[in-house]
Design an enzyme around this catalytic site. Structure first.
Site, PDB file in Angstrom:
ATOM      1  CB  SER A  28      53.302  47.973   8.594  1.00 57.38           C
ATOM      2  OG  SER A  28      51.840  47.538   8.472  1.00 57.38           O
ATOM      3  NE  ARG A  69      49.266  48.561  17.746  1.00 58.12           N
ATOM      4  CZ  ARG A  69      50.708  48.375  17.946  1.00 58.12           C
ATOM      5  NH1 ARG A  69      51.169  49.160  18.221  1.00 58.12           N
ATOM      6  NH2 ARG A  69      51.147  47.104  17.873  1.00 58.12           N
ATOM      7  CG  HIS A  86      49.486  47.301  11.548  1.00 55.68           C
ATOM      8  ND1 HIS A  86      49.354  46.702  12.790  1.00 55.68           N
ATOM      9  CD2 HIS A  86      50.616  46.918  11.037  1.00 55.68           C
ATOM     10  CE1 HIS A  86      50.558  45.876  12.757  1.00 55.68           C
ATOM     11  NE2 HIS A  86      51.355  45.916  11.744  1.00 55.68           N
TER      12      HIS A  86
END
Ligand SMILES: C/C1=C2N=C(/C=C3N=C(/C(C)=C4\N[C@@](C)([C@@H]5N=C1[C@](C)(CCC(=O)O)[C@H]5CC(=O)O)[C@@](C)(CC(=O)O)[C@@H]4CCC(=O)O)[C@@](C)(CC(=O)O)[C@@H]\3CCC(=O)O)C(C)(C)[C@@H]/2CCC(=O)O
Length: 212
Positions: free
Chosen positions: A15, A38, A41
């Site tokens: 990812s 992040r 994500h």
């Protein structure tokens, strides 16, 4: 059924690598890029990178605060719930005051939302704290008012209020005033999951979910 990845660390790695390939991260210092990865994500939107406002020292300041056990003050339970506790230094306390019994009365007395009134209860823990706001624009507005009035200053503000009333404006005020290092998502987009992901980005960088 298609073949799918089952290994959690492999899922994180794949990812994060996809985000790195697809998002425009060039304008960020490396530590801010880690948090941006992040954030993307957490929501699946690579164009989020285009709307991320930041002070260059935001991630360093947030990490330094966590390293010395600073509290993490969240505007709502949803933000706190998304923080990966095992990724935090042991002394870091995650605190939400929204459901303190005094809050409804305080909100009535101040003529504001419960979210904003709850921020008033942060006064004694705010200095040097990491603040994560993922829901309520009025919480961010009120925090800025308290700082402007000479109140204690957090080490860093992670500003991710969401929605159509006050979200963009509260984050624009954070960016314009920049009273302390900050990260904020410009515009209407935001949300609790993003605020949690920002904290996880400070605490874990790109170390997946913190399991070793
Ligand atoms: C106006 C509010 C908005 N709430 C949004 C989105 C979501 N809120 C959820 C939940 C469960 C909660 N929201 C409250 C914080 C509640 N939401 C508000 C307020 C009325 C005012 C905040 C503000 O404008 O600054 C606020 C109540 C208050 O008096 O402060 C919550 C406390 C309400 C409650 O418990 O009754 C609660 C917080 C729960 C917690 O502690 O975690 C949603 C899950 C609602 C849903 O979709 O069902 C959702 C979550 C979004 C997220 O990612 O966090 C908006 C969109 C932010 C909206 C403000 C802007 C707008 O356009 O209307």
């Amino acid at each position: 059924m298609p073949n799918y990845i089952r290994d959690p660390q492999a899922i994180y790695a794949e990812s994060f690598a996809t985000v790195r390939r697809e998002a425009k991260l060039e304008r960020f210092p490396e530590d801010v890029a880690e948090v941006a990865v992040r954030l993307i994500h957490a929501c699946g939107m690579v164009d989020l990178a285009d709307d991320l406002a930041f002070s260059p020292d935001a991630v360093a300041a947030g990490r330094a605060a966590l390293d010395v056990g600073a509290p993490i003050l969240c505007d709502c339970e949803m933000v706190a719930a998304g923080i990966i506790r095992r990724g935090l230094p042991e002394r870091c306390d995650v605190r939400v005051t929204l459901n303190d019994p005094s809050v409804p009365g305080l909100a009535k007395a101040l003529g504001t939302t419960r979210s904003a009134a709850a921020v008033s209860l942060w006064e004694d823990r705010l200095e040097g704290a990491v603040v994560a706001i993922g829901n309520a624009p009025t919480a961010l507005f009120h925090l800025l008012e308290m700082i402007e009035a000479g109140g204690p200053k957090p080490a860093a503000i992670l500003g991710f209020p969401v929605g159509f009333v006050g979200a963009a404006e509260s984050k624009a005020a954070l960016e314009a005033l920049a009273p302390v290092p900050f990260l904020a998502l410009r515009g209407r987009r935001g949300g609790s999951a993003l605020a949690s992901a920002a904290v996880n980005g400070l605490a874990l960088g790109l170390r997946g979910d913190g399991t070793r």
